[in-house]
Design a protein around this motif. Sequence first.
Motif, PDB file in Angstrom:
ATOM      1  N   ASP B  90     -21.631  13.385 -22.810  1.00  0.00           N
ATOM      2  CA  ASP B  90     -21.043  13.314 -21.473  1.00  0.00           C
ATOM      3  C   ASP B  90     -21.851  14.218 -20.531  1.00  0.00           C
ATOM      4  N   GLN B  91     -22.633  13.571 -19.665  1.00  0.00           N
ATOM      5  CA  GLN B  91     -23.564  14.319 -18.803  1.00  0.00           C
ATOM      6  C   GLN B  91     -22.849  15.196 -17.780  1.00  0.00           C
ATOM      7  N   GLU B  92     -21.599  14.911 -17.536  1.00  0.00           N
ATOM      8  CA  GLU B  92     -20.883  15.683 -16.515  1.00  0.00           C
ATOM      9  C   GLU B  92     -20.232  16.928 -17.092  1.00  0.00           C
ATOM     10  N   VAL B  95     -22.224  21.785 -22.724  1.00  0.00           N
ATOM     11  CA  VAL B  95     -22.354  21.608 -24.166  1.00  0.00           C
ATOM     12  C   VAL B  95     -21.010  21.856 -24.853  1.00  0.00           C
ATOM     13  N   ARG B  96     -20.389  22.973 -24.510  1.00  0.00           N
ATOM     14  CA  ARG B  96     -19.117  23.323 -25.150  1.00  0.00           C
ATOM     15  C   ARG B  96     -18.026  22.311 -24.787  1.00  0.00           C
ATOM     16  N   ALA B 115     -11.510  26.708 -31.104  1.00  0.00           N
ATOM     17  CA  ALA B 115     -12.073  27.403 -32.269  1.00  0.00           C
ATOM     18  C   ALA B 115     -13.101  26.519 -32.973  1.00  0.00           C
ATOM     19  N   LYS B 116     -12.772  25.240 -33.079  1.00  0.00           N
ATOM     20  CA  LYS B 116     -13.664  24.309 -33.763  1.00  0.00           C
ATOM     21  C   LYS B 116     -14.993  24.198 -33.004  1.00  0.00           C
ATOM     22  N   ALA B 117     -14.912  24.164 -31.676  1.00  0.00           N
ATOM     23  CA  ALA B 117     -16.134  24.049 -30.877  1.00  0.00           C
ATOM     24  C   ALA B 117     -17.050  25.236 -31.129  1.00  0.00           C
ATOM     25  N   ALA B 118     -16.459  26.435 -31.202  1.00  0.00           N
ATOM     26  CA  ALA B 118     -17.267  27.632 -31.442  1.00  0.00           C
ATOM     27  C   ALA B 118     -17.972  27.518 -32.796  1.00  0.00           C
ATOM     28  N   GLN B 125     -26.614  25.326 -33.931  1.00  0.00           N
ATOM     29  CA  GLN B 125     -27.518  26.338 -33.363  1.00  0.00           C
ATOM     30  C   GLN B 125     -27.635  26.199 -31.858  1.00  0.00           C
ATOM     31  N   LEU B 126     -26.502  26.043 -31.213  1.00  0.00           N
ATOM     32  CA  LEU B 126     -26.502  25.866 -29.763  1.00  0.00           C
ATOM     33  C   LEU B 126     -25.623  26.895 -29.080  1.00  0.00           C
ATOM     34  N   THR B 127     -25.241  27.933 -29.816  1.00  0.00           N
ATOM     35  CA  THR B 127     -24.307  28.914 -29.253  1.00  0.00           C
ATOM     36  C   THR B 127     -24.829  29.512 -27.946  1.00  0.00           C
ATOM     37  N   ASP B 128     -26.133  29.776 -27.896  1.00  0.00           N
ATOM     38  CA  ASP B 128     -26.644  30.400 -26.672  1.00  0.00           C
ATOM     39  C   ASP B 128     -26.774  29.409 -25.516  1.00  0.00           C
ATOM     40  N   ARG B 129     -26.583  28.128 -25.797  1.00  0.00           N
ATOM     41  CA  ARG B 129     -26.618  27.144 -24.701  1.00  0.00           C
ATOM     42  C   ARG B 129     -25.217  26.611 -24.400  1.00  0.00           C
ATOM     43  N   ALA B 130     -24.213  27.241 -24.957  1.00  0.00           N
ATOM     44  CA  ALA B 130     -22.853  26.692 -24.936  1.00  0.00           C
ATOM     45  C   ALA B 130     -22.392  26.263 -23.553  1.00  0.00           C
TER      46      ALA B 130
END
Lengths: 276, 583
Positions: B90-92, B95-96, B115-118, B125-130
């Motif tokens: 979903d481009q809008e 990431v999170r 919690a699941k998303a985290a 490996q996308l935590t820093d782009r969340a």
Amino acid sequence: MTAVAPPPPAPSRIVRLLPAGSYAGRAHTLLLRSATASRTTWLAFVSGFAEPVFYLLAMGQGLGSLVGTLPGPDGAPISYAAFIAPGLLAASAMNGAVFDSTYNVFFKLKYGRLYEAMLATPLGPVDIALGEIGWALLRGGLYALGFLAVMGGFGLLVSPWALLALPAALVVAFAFAAVGMAATSYMRSWQDFDLVTLLVLPMFLFSTTFFPLSVYPRWLQVVVECLPLYHAVELMRGLTTGAVHLGMLGNLAYFAVMIGVGVVVATRRLDVLLLK
Amino acid sequence: MADGLVQARGLRKRFGDFEAVRGIDVDVARGEVFGFLGPNGAGKSSTMRMIACVSPRSDGSLQVLGMDPESQGPRIRARIGVVPQLDNLDQELTVRQNLEIYGRYFGLPKAHVRAKAAELLEFAQLTDRADAPVEPLSGGMKRRLTIARALVNDPELLLLDEPTTGLDPQARHLLWERLYRLKREGVTQIITTHYMDEAEQLCDRLVVMDGGQIVAEGSPAELIERHSTREVLELRFAPEDRPAPEELAAFAERVEELPDRLLLYTADGEHAQAELARSGRVRSRRSCAGPRWRTCSSGSPAGPGGLMTAVETVPRSAGRVPGPVGGVLIVVEHMWLWYRGNWRATVVSSVLQPLLFLLAFGVGFGALVDSTGGAAAATGVCRTWCGSRRAARRLGRADGGVRVHLPVLSGFKWQRIYHAMTAGPIAPGQVALGHLLWVALKTAGAGAVYVVVIALVGGVAGPGVVLSLLVSVLAGAAVAAPVTAFAATLESEGSAFTALFRFVVVPMTLFSGTFFPVDRLPGWLQPVAWVSPLWHGTELARAAALGAGPPPLVLLGHTAYLLALLGVGVALAVRLFTRRLEP
């Protein structure tokens, strides 16, 4: 972490009329999605309030001084601003709903492949249709509320019936959104949207939004009376000026038919388009 | 197969006359990783869509998680995860948010999806782009996010349609690693791929599909054993030295001819290579035999006549750097070619729209103002009538001018045509100028049609009309230039433009003397007209068409304002195009 996605509720009797598995009863999650997405586009969201207000200012103040007064729905003279304000209210309900249900839906359908992603979840085409139409409604309702407040500020609401203008705006928006979404499902490219402009713009200009039916020759009056926006304007103008009569039920019936046809066609077409 | 997660018997899928899947039997057991291997169009994706309950089967039986997709679609989908062939994030959303909202579609509670998303961000490996938007992520990151999203409901069965197609080797290995981890956790997976090495790495068992049918079945090792050799020797030759495949048949079990090389299927690649060298056919300096399936592609044995050295002499037309004007004209020509295929859009917005306004405000209002009478009407009729005519034209121009943002945006963003132009010898500034010149030409064309229509219905005609046409082109360009510059700064068709349109363009259009004289406005609104290019343009066009109006000095002022706006807009557009397009 254990997670068990709750199974979608068993289909109710009404829903069984629709193709199996097309409704999970979770259309509200689409509202959540749209609300989350609009956080980044709040400026555009807010600007939606401004547009009809500018029209009211320009036409009501500027043109109004040229025109003076006009006969209202019950024949009593009303100011030009009071004449066009309900027209603008109806037109903005139409414009908002049509925009949301055509351009936005087409983009998500064709380019974003957003609905494809949703259908991989328990959601079905009916959830999507209801969710998207619901968002268009919610947004349209907020705009209508804002505009009604401005009308009140200008002293253009003279009857308690005006309170009903808000639900009426929602009915109008629902009808246009449903039909708009059904029409979008038939569109092949952006070029087809010119047809939308071609229908919406003349309707905006000629459906007694800016001048009364009496300026037209009789045959043209009949044409105008067939347009959906004409019925919306009649409804709004009757309510905001307090000239309420039973004939307005006929206007409402017009929209009930639009809603019924629009929702059924939109759902069936989404089914065909997405579940092939 | 009591524990079978998927069971298909005689499964078929027809699209009209075309049969994509022609009766296949498939059993997938709990905990295994099952693969569909085959070329494009083999029917893999159609099968996957049927298993994912988004495509009704045409014939045969299908059970997923013990249920029938036809009647229990939503219940099955609640327990599976789907990774489609093309990412449909979903481009809008960020990431999170992509993970959280998707979880909500499954009816999972808010706290749980948070919690699941985290957890999944960590996994992908996308935590820093969340909290970043999705669009600028790399292909590998998007793929990992799509996989993470498919896991939000802790699915018992994960469907992956060509999970690594289009990824670089590094991103690919990272993805494989994530999929192993899922396998260890007991998630059943069905994977489609057209890479044997991927199937070999990931799958316990696989079927090979071709033309909608299953042509082979077994474990990857069995399939290779049965259908292929252990190694492949890859030979490249200069075209004139290339031996016929039959000549090499003695050196391998099978020889395959590709456009640029020969593949020798053999149990021992190095041995075959040595044999070839000894026979004098290939003088080899470097080893090229790769282990197993076609994983070796780096080999380059030197043939007798040298290696890929043939340079053919092809007659060339040397590229030239166009002059300053030439480059601009090339851009205009490009726009014209595009327009020829899309003229309908412009006809509606540039010609029909102003005509409709003319009809509404000229005829409709003419009647209204006439019939209400009064002192104001005496001048009002004439002014509304004449004014609305110009007005409508102005309105069309402004609208046309404003609409330039969409093509500009799409030039940058979706079609990247501007990047293509500047990759050649055309300068970014020339792109900007060409674009604006094109807008001006189009404005002139639409204006000319409009003038003809007015003349036909008996409106003002004469030399003044031509002058007013020129003025309207100037006004259109003066609006288009700053808008073009603005569009060049936009990253996406987000809220910025809509807001600009509604907060700036709409009021400038409405309060600019187009529909009624500016002095009819309350004093505090009149300054809106003064800054609006539309008002200056309207004043000029009206004076030109009617042959009467304010004194020359005032007209000069209007002209100067428009020229100044145009100049600033052009300068800005050139600068911003350059900034955007230069590497």
